[in-house]
Design an enzyme around this catalytic site. Structure first.
Site, PDB file in Angstrom:
ATOM      1  N   LYS A  43       0.830  -1.217   0.000  1.00  0.00           N
ATOM      2  CA  LYS A  43       0.000   0.000   0.000  1.00  0.00           C
ATOM      3  C   LYS A  43       0.860   1.260   0.000  1.00  0.00           C
ATOM      4  CE  LYS A  43      -2.000  -1.543   3.730  1.00  0.00           C
ATOM      5  NZ  LYS A  43      -1.415  -2.894   3.712  1.00  0.00           N
ATOM      6  N   ASP A 116      -3.275   6.283   3.508  1.00  0.00           N
ATOM      7  CA  ASP A 116      -2.605   4.986   3.576  1.00  0.00           C
ATOM      8  C   ASP A 116      -2.979   4.367   4.915  1.00  0.00           C
ATOM      9  OD1 ASP A 116      -0.967   2.814   3.122  1.00  0.00           O
ATOM     10  OD2 ASP A 116       0.822   3.810   3.895  1.00  0.00           O
ATOM     11  N   THR A 117      -3.770   3.293   4.887  1.00  0.00           N
ATOM     12  CA  THR A 117      -4.273   2.708   6.131  1.00  0.00           C
ATOM     13  C   THR A 117      -3.510   1.431   6.467  1.00  0.00           C
ATOM     14  OG1 THR A 117      -5.986   1.438   4.976  1.00  0.00           O
ATOM     15  CG2 THR A 117      -6.549   3.658   5.713  1.00  0.00           C
ATOM     16  N   GLY A 474     -20.035   3.835  47.572  1.00  0.00           N
ATOM     17  CA  GLY A 474     -18.834   3.419  48.295  1.00  0.00           C
ATOM     18  C   GLY A 474     -18.668   1.914  48.200  1.00  0.00           C
ATOM     19  N   SER A 476     -18.376  -2.102  49.139  1.00  0.00           N
ATOM     20  CA  SER A 476     -19.190  -3.007  49.937  1.00  0.00           C
ATOM     21  C   SER A 476     -18.643  -3.030  51.365  1.00  0.00           C
ATOM     22  CB  SER A 476     -19.135  -4.423  49.347  1.00  0.00           C
ATOM     23  OG  SER A 476     -19.869  -5.323  50.146  1.00  0.00           O
ATOM     24  N   LYS A 480     -22.855   2.234  53.778  1.00  0.00           N
ATOM     25  CA  LYS A 480     -23.850   3.006  53.029  1.00  0.00           C
ATOM     26  C   LYS A 480     -25.264   2.765  53.558  1.00  0.00           C
ATOM     27  CE  LYS A 480     -22.742   1.065  49.170  1.00  0.00           C
ATOM     28  NZ  LYS A 480     -21.709   0.186  49.764  1.00  0.00           N
ATOM     29  N   SER A 548     -22.494   1.294  43.154  1.00  0.00           N
ATOM     30  CA  SER A 548     -22.419   2.115  41.922  1.00  0.00           C
ATOM     31  C   SER A 548     -20.976   2.488  41.611  1.00  0.00           C
ATOM     32  CB  SER A 548     -23.294   3.370  42.040  1.00  0.00           C
ATOM     33  OG  SER A 548     -23.059   4.089  43.211  1.00  0.00           O
TER      34      SER A 548
END
Length: 635
Positions: A43, A116-117, A474, A476, A480, A548
């Site tokens: 190429k 040109d790839t 926060g 486990s 919370k 979360s």
């Protein structure tokens, strides 16, 4: 005797010739094309040959090329044309293309920009980038190797992205003695594959980028080839912009041009069709109509404008129109929808997370979009549709897409500008995917917002409180749920109307079908966000206690809420202390390998960077934390 007059006349003639040349050059059409194919198919060498033969190399560049060819070239003492394109040190050292390299050259008939790839599979996303603006693709094949996996991959991608002008360049014919039988066999092999993916026609030609056979002139080494040389084909092939001029008028609005109180116009690049003063137009998504009074450009007003021109349009009426809107012919408007089926090419190292919000940029409009789990993934080698829950790097799949508001569009097969989009990560601003809209989903036209007489303000007023979402996040075991429970008890004693959504509790019902993979965690938070929003519409103070772990999903929920209603509370407990508590025994299971994708062990947690409240559980008791939160919510 005055000898200066002839000199002046000569200078004037030279200046006139230069002006004429520049004017002619300015009005030449521009063809954008890419070269693609497998590794070492030639190429970069082909592009170097095109630049060399079109006299687009300066003397100092040629001298440097000759020196570099002797030092790092792959052609012995001969010129290595690939070095004209491979500019990165790593490319020269390895003899491969890594990044997309753009080069400009011109002939007497046309200007060209060639990309040109790279041929390596790991750089497929770079190939997609180069192909996204191309009108033509040159698929190179090493005559010694025939059709390879990357040949098929790049052909499929080029066709998928909408390139319909395909040149099959069977390269390195000099290395097989210009054998016509081998050439015909390669063309027949490729033709069978091309037909299977929908390529109706392509132009085959035998070439040698290194020697120059059939590149800029017909070669005597292939007397059996009756076609034109490559450069002649590139000079005469019809451009996409030419065909776009015959389609219906569409122009995405780039910006509103308002230099003074007496002028208001709407600037943009015409994507398709043509427009004249007096033509009736429609602005979408609003649907407002008007007529064109002027077509303004820097060089003066135009009587007509066509696809590919950047113009400013003036309306006969004062109607609302802004960036991202689409101006169309009044009698042939585009569609407007917020749910679509799309083909997606994933370009990021991190996998697609279904349900996560991304920026979707289509034309001049940018909206928030969520991608659903793929319907299937395409195996580009076999074209088989396989089941997939996500898309990895270079993966190609079909999935439903939902935007946060209706947007004007056209299927990609009809309009690349109004059907092609990119996805952008909201946190890193990195482009993660390219996509093509196939069609709008029927439900997007059938589902509408129902107007309700009792507003969310009325609900809140009846409860004599301001709705809010207290979002506890926060690790486990951070505390919370404990703190959220204490906060709710205090609020209830103050006659506040509340509801506590706990991470464990909702997984017994609403989210019992979800696991703990990253994709499932995203969907878990999305659902909770939607429920919390409905509860704030009812006027409630909502408390949520969820790990979360990802910032993007917490931001997604924040964006759902009215300004000021989302209060992020980071319950900050070091991992060692949270693990030491391990009330539920989850850390122990995770350490033993019995619990996969556990946050803090084998799944990441992204702490907030700008939470409204940070609770340091090493310095504050749960009771003190609850008091602080209540005082913040209700001073």
């Amino acid at each position: 005797m005055d000898n200066s007059a002839p000199s002046y006349q000569a200078d004037a003639l030279i200046a006139a010739d230069i002006d004429a040349y520049l004017l002619q050059h300015q009005h030449k059409s521009l063809l954008r094309f890419i070269t693609c194919g497998s590794v070492d198919d030639g190429k970069s060498t082909l592009i170097g040959r095109l630049l060399y033969d079109s006299k687009m190399i300066f003397e100092d560049q040629l001298a440097a090329l000759e020196a570099d060819s002797k030092r790092v070239g792959t052609q012995g003492q001969n010129i290595d044309f690939a070095l004209l394109v491979d500019g990165l040190a790593a490319e020269r050292e390895q003899g491969i293309t890594i990044d997309v390299a753009y080069r400009f050259f011109a002939t007497e008939k046309r200007k060209f920009i060639v990309a040109d790839t790279p041929g390596h599979e790991q750089y497929t996303r770079n190939m997609v980038t180069g192909a996204s603006t191309a009108d033509l693709a040159i698929i190179l094949i090493d005559a010694r190797k025939g059709v390879l996996t990357q040949t098929r991959r790049h052909s499929y991608l080029a066709y998928l992205i909408g390139i319909r002008n395909i040149v099959l360049a069977v390269n390195k014919m000099d290395l097989i003695g210009y054998d016509q039988a081998k050439y015909d066999a390669i063309v027949a092999d490729y033709a069978a594959f091309a037909k299977s993916i929908g390529i109706v026609s392509f132009t085959p030609m035998p070439i040698s980028g290194f020697v120059g056979d059939n590149v800029t002139a017909s070669s005597t080494n292939t007397p059996w080839y009756s076609g034109v040389p490559l450069i002649q084909h590139l000079e005469t092939v019809e451009l996409d912009v030419t065909s776009a001029g015959t389609k219906k008028f569409r122009m995405p609005v780039q910006w509103v041009n308002r230099p003074n109180l007496d002028f208001r116009g709407f600037a943009g690049l015409i994507a398709s069709g043509s427009i004249r003063p007096g033509d009736a137009i429609r602005v979408l998504p609003s649907g407002k109509t008007s007529a064109i009074t002027r077509i303004v450009t820097l060089d003066g007003d135009l009587e007509t404008a066509v696809a590919g021109q950047s113009v400013t349009l003036c309306f006969a009426d004062e109607i609302d129109c802004s960036r991202g809107d689409v101006i169309t012919a009044a009698d042939t408007p585009v569609q407007v929808a917020d749910q679509f089926e799309a083909t997606i090419v994933w370009m990021a190292d991190e996998a697609l997370l279904p349900g996560r919000p991304y920026w979707l940029k289509l034309g001049t409009q940018t909206v928030t979009a969520t991608i659903h789990a793929p319907k299937y993934q395409v195996n580009v080698n076999t074209l088989e549709h396989t089941a997939a829950k996500t898309l990895e790097l270079n993966g190609i799949g079909v999935a439903n897409v939902t935007t946060d508001r209706p947007i004007p569009f056209e299927p990609y097969a009809e309009n690349r500008t109004l059907g092609g989009f990119i996805l952008i990560d909201k946190l890193s601003n990195a482009t993660v995917a390219a996509g093509m809209l196939n069609f709008s989903l029927r439900r997007s036209q059938n589902v509408h917002w129902q107007a309700l007489d009792v507003s969310r303000e009325t609900h809140a007023g009846l409860k004599n409180q301001k709705p809010a979402v207290l979002w506890f996040t926060g690790l486990s075991g951070a505390g919370k749920s404990t703190i959220a429970n204490l906060v709710e008890k205090r609020l209830v004693r103050m006659n506040r109307h509340t509801f506590l959504l706990d991470g464990d509790n909702v997984r017994h019902g609403l989210n019992k079908d979800l696991g703990f993979t990253q994709a499932d965690r995203v969907e878990n938070i999305r659902r909770i966000g939607e429920v919390a929003k409905l509860m704030t519409d009812a006027g409630l103070i909502v408390l949520t206690a969820f790990i979360s772990p990802f910032r993007a999903e917490r931001q997604m929920v924040r964006d759902m809420m009215a300004p000021g209603e989302f209060i992020e509370i980071f319950v900050d407990t070091p991992l060692a202390d949270a693990e030491a508590r391990d009330v539920k025994g989850l850390y122990k299971k995770a350490r033993a390998g019995q619990l996969k994708n556990f946050t803090g062990i084998d799944s990441p947690y992204e702490p907030p960077t700008a939470a409204e409240l940070r609770i340091d559980t090493m310095k504050m008791t749960p009771e003190e934390a609850a008091d602080l939160i209540v005082e913040t919510l209700i001073p």
